[in-house]
Design a protein around this motif. Structure first.
Motif, PDB file in Angstrom:
ATOM      1  N   ASN A 133       1.400  21.043  -5.021  1.00  0.00           N
ATOM      2  CA  ASN A 133       0.271  21.951  -5.273  1.00  0.00           C
ATOM      3  C   ASN A 133      -1.069  21.230  -5.217  1.00  0.00           C
ATOM      4  O   ASN A 133      -2.097  21.822  -5.510  1.00  0.00           O
ATOM      5  N   GLY A 134      -1.070  19.933  -4.907  1.00  0.00           N
ATOM      6  CA  GLY A 134      -2.310  19.174  -4.828  1.00  0.00           C
ATOM      7  C   GLY A 134      -2.809  18.649  -6.154  1.00  0.00           C
ATOM      8  O   GLY A 134      -3.935  18.181  -6.261  1.00  0.00           O
ATOM      9  N   VAL A 135      -1.974  18.713  -7.195  1.00  0.00           N
ATOM     10  CA  VAL A 135      -2.369  18.261  -8.523  1.00  0.00           C
ATOM     11  C   VAL A 135      -2.122  16.761  -8.644  1.00  0.00           C
ATOM     12  O   VAL A 135      -1.063  16.259  -8.278  1.00  0.00           O
ATOM     13  N   THR A 136      -3.125  16.042  -9.156  1.00  0.00           N
ATOM     14  CA  THR A 136      -3.003  14.603  -9.374  1.00  0.00           C
ATOM     15  C   THR A 136      -2.049  14.362 -10.544  1.00  0.00           C
ATOM     16  O   THR A 136      -2.170  15.017 -11.574  1.00  0.00           O
ATOM     17  N   PRO A 137      -1.121  13.415 -10.416  1.00  0.00           N
ATOM     18  CA  PRO A 137      -0.176  13.181 -11.515  1.00  0.00           C
ATOM     19  C   PRO A 137      -0.855  12.561 -12.724  1.00  0.00           C
ATOM     20  O   PRO A 137      -1.828  11.829 -12.601  1.00  0.00           O
ATOM     21  N   ASP A 138      -0.321  12.864 -13.904  1.00  0.00           N
ATOM     22  CA  ASP A 138      -0.867  12.268 -15.117  1.00  0.00           C
ATOM     23  C   ASP A 138      -0.281  10.873 -15.312  1.00  0.00           C
ATOM     24  O   ASP A 138       0.557  10.415 -14.543  1.00  0.00           O
ATOM     25  N   GLY A 139      -0.733  10.183 -16.343  1.00  0.00           N
ATOM     26  CA  GLY A 139      -0.330   8.807 -16.570  1.00  0.00           C
ATOM     27  C   GLY A 139       1.160   8.625 -16.776  1.00  0.00           C
ATOM     28  O   GLY A 139       1.750   7.650 -16.311  1.00  0.00           O
ATOM     29  N   GLY A 140       1.808   9.562 -17.463  1.00  0.00           N
ATOM     30  CA  GLY A 140       3.244   9.450 -17.699  1.00  0.00           C
ATOM     31  C   GLY A 140       4.047   9.516 -16.417  1.00  0.00           C
ATOM     32  O   GLY A 140       5.009   8.758 -16.222  1.00  0.00           O
ATOM     33  N   VAL A 186       0.841  -1.203   0.000  1.00  0.00           N
ATOM     34  CA  VAL A 186       0.000   0.000   0.000  1.00  0.00           C
ATOM     35  C   VAL A 186       0.873   1.249   0.000  1.00  0.00           C
ATOM     36  O   VAL A 186       0.600   2.220  -0.720  1.00  0.00           O
ATOM     37  N   ALA A 187       1.938   1.244   0.777  1.00  0.00           N
ATOM     38  CA  ALA A 187       2.818   2.415   0.856  1.00  0.00           C
ATOM     39  C   ALA A 187       3.472   2.709  -0.489  1.00  0.00           C
ATOM     40  O   ALA A 187       3.599   3.884  -0.883  1.00  0.00           O
ATOM     41  N   GLU A 188       3.877   1.670  -1.209  1.00  0.00           N
ATOM     42  CA  GLU A 188       4.489   1.880  -2.521  1.00  0.00           C
ATOM     43  C   GLU A 188       3.485   2.457  -3.510  1.00  0.00           C
ATOM     44  O   GLU A 188       3.802   3.368  -4.272  1.00  0.00           O
ATOM     45  N   ARG A 189       2.279   1.934  -3.508  1.00  0.00           N
ATOM     46  CA  ARG A 189       1.249   2.484  -4.411  1.00  0.00           C
ATOM     47  C   ARG A 189       0.947   3.942  -4.069  1.00  0.00           C
ATOM     48  O   ARG A 189       0.773   4.768  -4.955  1.00  0.00           O
ATOM     49  N   ASN A 190       0.857   4.260  -2.782  1.00  0.00           N
ATOM     50  CA  ASN A 190       0.608   5.648  -2.381  1.00  0.00           C
ATOM     51  C   ASN A 190       1.706   6.570  -2.882  1.00  0.00           C
ATOM     52  O   ASN A 190       1.447   7.697  -3.294  1.00  0.00           O
ATOM     53  N   LYS A 191       2.936   6.093  -2.850  1.00  0.00           N
ATOM     54  CA  LYS A 191       4.058   6.904  -3.309  1.00  0.00           C
ATOM     55  C   LYS A 191       3.964   7.177  -4.815  1.00  0.00           C
ATOM     56  O   LYS A 191       4.274   8.263  -5.282  1.00  0.00           O
TER      57      LYS A 191
END
Length: 194
Positions: free
Chosen positions: A56-63, A44-49
């Motif tokens: 800035n609270g922005v969700t990362p894109d697929g890349g 779970v910790a690895e997936r969260n990372k």
């Protein structure tokens, strides 16, 4: 309390007993010998990372998620990590995205039950008992085609009615509200009774 600790011990033993998975990457190896990248199952910790938001609270894109998956999980055959956090910029800007994507897909989604491909698992879930394709005839549960139902108030199908509404300002530019020389493309729907 003793029962809870035995469950936790069983869960950690299960995780520790899982085998490493691997992928051969011919583009990153030497001629005749592809690089073998291995990885252990996710925690779970690895997936969260990997999926964490930036400062800035922005969700990362697929890349970015793909690159982070490589950094977090990609190891050599001995189990030594191939990349660290300092390699994120290079992996993002100076490496073939198709190769990164293929490796990341294997790491992120390739650890399916029985080592099967992602598509096979998705199809198996669809056809599982109670799934949407569990019936012998797939048309038996097909929903009605909403977009082609006749809109009785106007005599045109709903999709074409929406397009007419959206194009209304454009159509008003001609004489008597029509664009000169352009026939009404939806007249066939009205004549056909859609």
């Amino acid at each position: 309390m003793a029962k809870l600790s035995s469950v936790l011990e069983a869960a950690t033993a299960h995780y520790g007993g899982q085998q490493r998975k691997d992928i051969k990457v011919k583009e990153w190896g030497t001629p005749g010998k592809p690089l073998v990248i291995t990885w252990s199952p996710w925690t779970v910790a690895e997936r969260n990372k990997v999926y964490r938001r930036d400062d800035n609270g922005v969700t990362p894109d697929g890349g970015i998620i793909q690159v982070r998956a490589l950094i977090a999980k990609a190891c050599d055959e001995a189990g030594k990590r191939l990349f660290d956090e300092m390699d994120e910029h290079v992996l993002t800007h100076k490496v073939d995205s198709d190769v990164v994507g293929r490796i990341a897909a294997a790491i992120l989604y390739g650890s399916m039950p029985g080592g099967s491909a992602v598509g096979n698992v998705v199809e198996a879930e669809k056809t599982a008992e109670g799934g949407p394709r569990a019936h012998a005839d797939p048309r038996a549960r097909a929903p009605p085609r909403q977009d082609l139902r006749r809109d009785r108030r106007h005599g045109v199908c709903r999709v074409h009615r929406l397009v007419r509404i959206l194009r209304a300002p454009e159509r008003r530019s001609g004489v008597d509200g029509e664009r000169p020389g352009i026939p009404d493309p939806w007249q066939g729907c009205v004549e056909a009774g859609l």
